[in-house]
Design an enzyme around this catalytic site. Structure first.
Site, PDB file in Angstrom:
ATOM      1  N   ASN A 160       6.832  20.988   8.062  1.00  0.00           N
ATOM      2  CA  ASN A 160       6.630  22.104   7.598  1.00  0.00           C
ATOM      3  C   ASN A 160       7.994  22.978   6.855  1.00  0.00           C
ATOM      4  OD1 ASN A 160       8.023  22.024   9.994  1.00  0.00           O
ATOM      5  ND2 ASN A 160       8.427  24.069  10.543  1.00  0.00           N
ATOM      6  N   GLU A 255      14.010  19.095  18.864  1.00  0.00           N
ATOM      7  CA  GLU A 255      13.993  20.490  18.417  1.00  0.00           C
ATOM      8  C   GLU A 255      12.554  20.595  18.219  1.00  0.00           C
ATOM      9  OE1 GLU A 255      16.212  22.506  17.968  1.00  0.00           O
ATOM     10  OE2 GLU A 255      18.044  20.878  18.089  1.00  0.00           O
ATOM     11  N   CYS A 290       8.855  27.189  13.624  1.00  0.00           N
ATOM     12  CA  CYS A 290       9.098  27.143  15.143  1.00  0.00           C
ATOM     13  C   CYS A 290       9.575  28.692  15.353  1.00  0.00           C
ATOM     14  CB  CYS A 290       9.558  26.130  15.614  1.00  0.00           C
ATOM     15  SG  CYS A 290      11.373  25.684  14.805  1.00  0.00           S
TER      16      CYS A 290
END
Length: 484
Positions: A160, A255, A290
């Site tokens: 992303n 993460e 996220c």
């Protein structure tokens, strides 16, 4: 994977122990918006992967003791080179990832800063002196406390943010003197390979870095290789936790996902601002972040005024070809991802949720979507939707709002729109998240600050100095017989 076809340009090389190399196998990269092939990249052989790992292991001590100016100069070179080629690099990000050009330009700018801050941290990563004569038994003694790289790092990055999240693996490792093997997402390897190209132009020692577009099977082997004692992973929760489970004796930094909540409090006076920020950052990167806004918790005292403003702001967003500089919402990374988002939206509506905007799919694109009255066990509420979807819930005061934020398996960041300093400090104390953004959306991130989550959102922190701490361990030298 396929053999290189004669009519295609030379495949982009992999970087093995700092050197560009070709390979027999290649991987095709496709534009998410129109499905056209944009490039082929080399997939390293088992022999090339082995040489990369062996070189990283051999470089462990030499790289630890490389002068700070050498590491800083390499990081500065990458930062300056990216700035000089910003337009080209932004177009590359848009081509491989599908994010609108306006957001790709922002990503390049952030990456320029990420490498610049890493260069600064490399210069000041000095440790500290600790006098020990605070106790009579240690008169004349002083400890030199320094952090030393644990060893080579396997850095696994997602699709992303194909440039800047790779940078958050590479830059702190180099700054700390840790050899790094960077593994980009197979769908978006071009930006990572560009970083390899720029690093290859520097004076870093052999083995200090490799960039390998390997497949899943090779990645599992790398995760379990004892010569790579540190694994830093950004991506989905199930994959991240499986990595930690498969490497229990390693330092693993994760993460992972989130389902970011934005709380609009009754005292917040600028409803237009909040609506525009939430609309934008629920849909930027097509929601594939996220820390994108997913859950919107608005106090009942302002809900009747706020929700129409939110719908107006969402409907005003421009979707389409991500190469158009006016487009704000592009496609998802592929059609399968868009089909999943569409199915989650339909599931929520079937369960009683109300569709207030969007909900339509065209290929890999999903129109910006707003839902309300969604059951809290629906996937669009409880899971990470990773798409352009906002779910609105009207709350009965702060207790209810904060309870809803915390009623989640995730805990990355939350945004709280308030002007009340007491509410701000209460949010910091009560919300089970890694970061609280007061007066803005949870999507704010400064690349130098500590960044990470709690619960299902991860383990450890990014942000250059914080990541350097995760990649290193304290070691001491005690000096004796000193006059302090």
């Amino acid at each position: 994977m396929n053999a290189t076809e004669p009519h295609l340009p030379t495949p982009r090389p992999v970087y093995v122990a700092g050197r560009a190399e070709q390979s027999e196998q290649t991987l095709s990269v496709y534009h998410p918006y129109d499905g056209n092939e944009i490039a082929t990249v080399c997939v390293p052989s088992d022999e090339q992967v082995e040489r990369a790992v062996a070189a990283a292991a051999a470089a462990t001590h030499p790289f630890r003791t490389t002068p700070a100016h050498v590491r800083a100069a390499a990081l500065d070179h990458v930062s300056r080179s990216l700035a000089a080629r910003a337009d080209e690099v932004a177009e590359m990000i848009t081509a491989e990832n599908g994010k609108p050009l306006k957001w790709a330009i922002v990503e390049v700018s952030r990456c320029v800063s990420t490498f610049r801050w890493a260069a600064e941290e490399a210069r000041r990563f000095s440790g500290e002196l600790q006098r020990l004569d605070t106790d009579p038994s240690a008169e004349g003694r002083m400890a030199v406390v320094r952090r030393v790289a644990r060893g080579p790092v396997l850095g696994i990055a997602p699709f992303n943010f194909p440039l800047n999240l790779v940078a958050h693996k590479i830059a702190p490792a180099i700054a700390a003197g840790a050899p790094i093997i960077a593994k980009p997402a197979p769908r978006t390897p071009l930006s990572a390979l560009l970083l390899g190209e720029l690093l290859a132009q520097t004076d870093l020692p052999e083995g200090a870095f490799s960039v390998l577009a390997v497949g899943n099977e090779q990645t599992i082997e790398l995760v379990q290789d004892p010569r790579l004692p540190v694994v830093s992973f950004t991506g989905s929760g199930p994959v991240g936790w499986s990595i930690m489970d498969s490497a229990p004796r390693k330092q693993v930094v994760l993460e992972l996902g989130g389902n970011g909540a934005a709380v609009v409090c009754a005292d917040w006076p600028e409803l237009d601002f909040a609506a525009k920020r939430i609309a934008t950052f629920g849909n930027y990167q097509a929601g594939q972040s996220c820390i994108a806004v997913q859950r919107v918790l608005v106090d009942k005292a302002v809900a009747d005024r706020f929700v129409p403003k939110l719908l107006d702001a969402v409907n005003a967003l421009r979707s389409g070809d991500p190469h158009d500089p006016e487009v704000e919402v592009g496609p998802l990374v592929d059609e399968a991802a868009a089909e999943r988002v569409e199915s989650w939206v339909n599931e929520a509506v079937s369960a009683g949720g109300k569709l207030l905007a969007g909900g339509k799919r065209d290929g890999a694109s999903v129109s910006p979507t707003v839902l309300s009255e969604v059951p809290h066990d629906s996937k669009v509420w409880a899971e990470e939707v990773f798409g352009p979807v906002l779910v609105v819930s009207v709350t009965d005061g702060l207790d209810d709002a904060f309870d809803q934020v915390n009623d989640s398996q995730y805990g990355l960041q939350a945004g709280v729109f308030t002007r009340d300093v007491q509410v701000a400090f209460r949010a910091r104390a009560e919300l089970d998240v890694g970061g609280v953004i007061v007066g803005d959306v949870p999507s704010f991130r400064a690349d130098q600050m500590p960044y990470g989550g709690v619960k299902g959102s991860g383990w450890g922190r990014e942000g250059i100095r914080s990541a350097m701490n995760d990649l290193t361990e304290e070691r001491i030298m005690v000096l004796t017989g000193l006059e302090l």
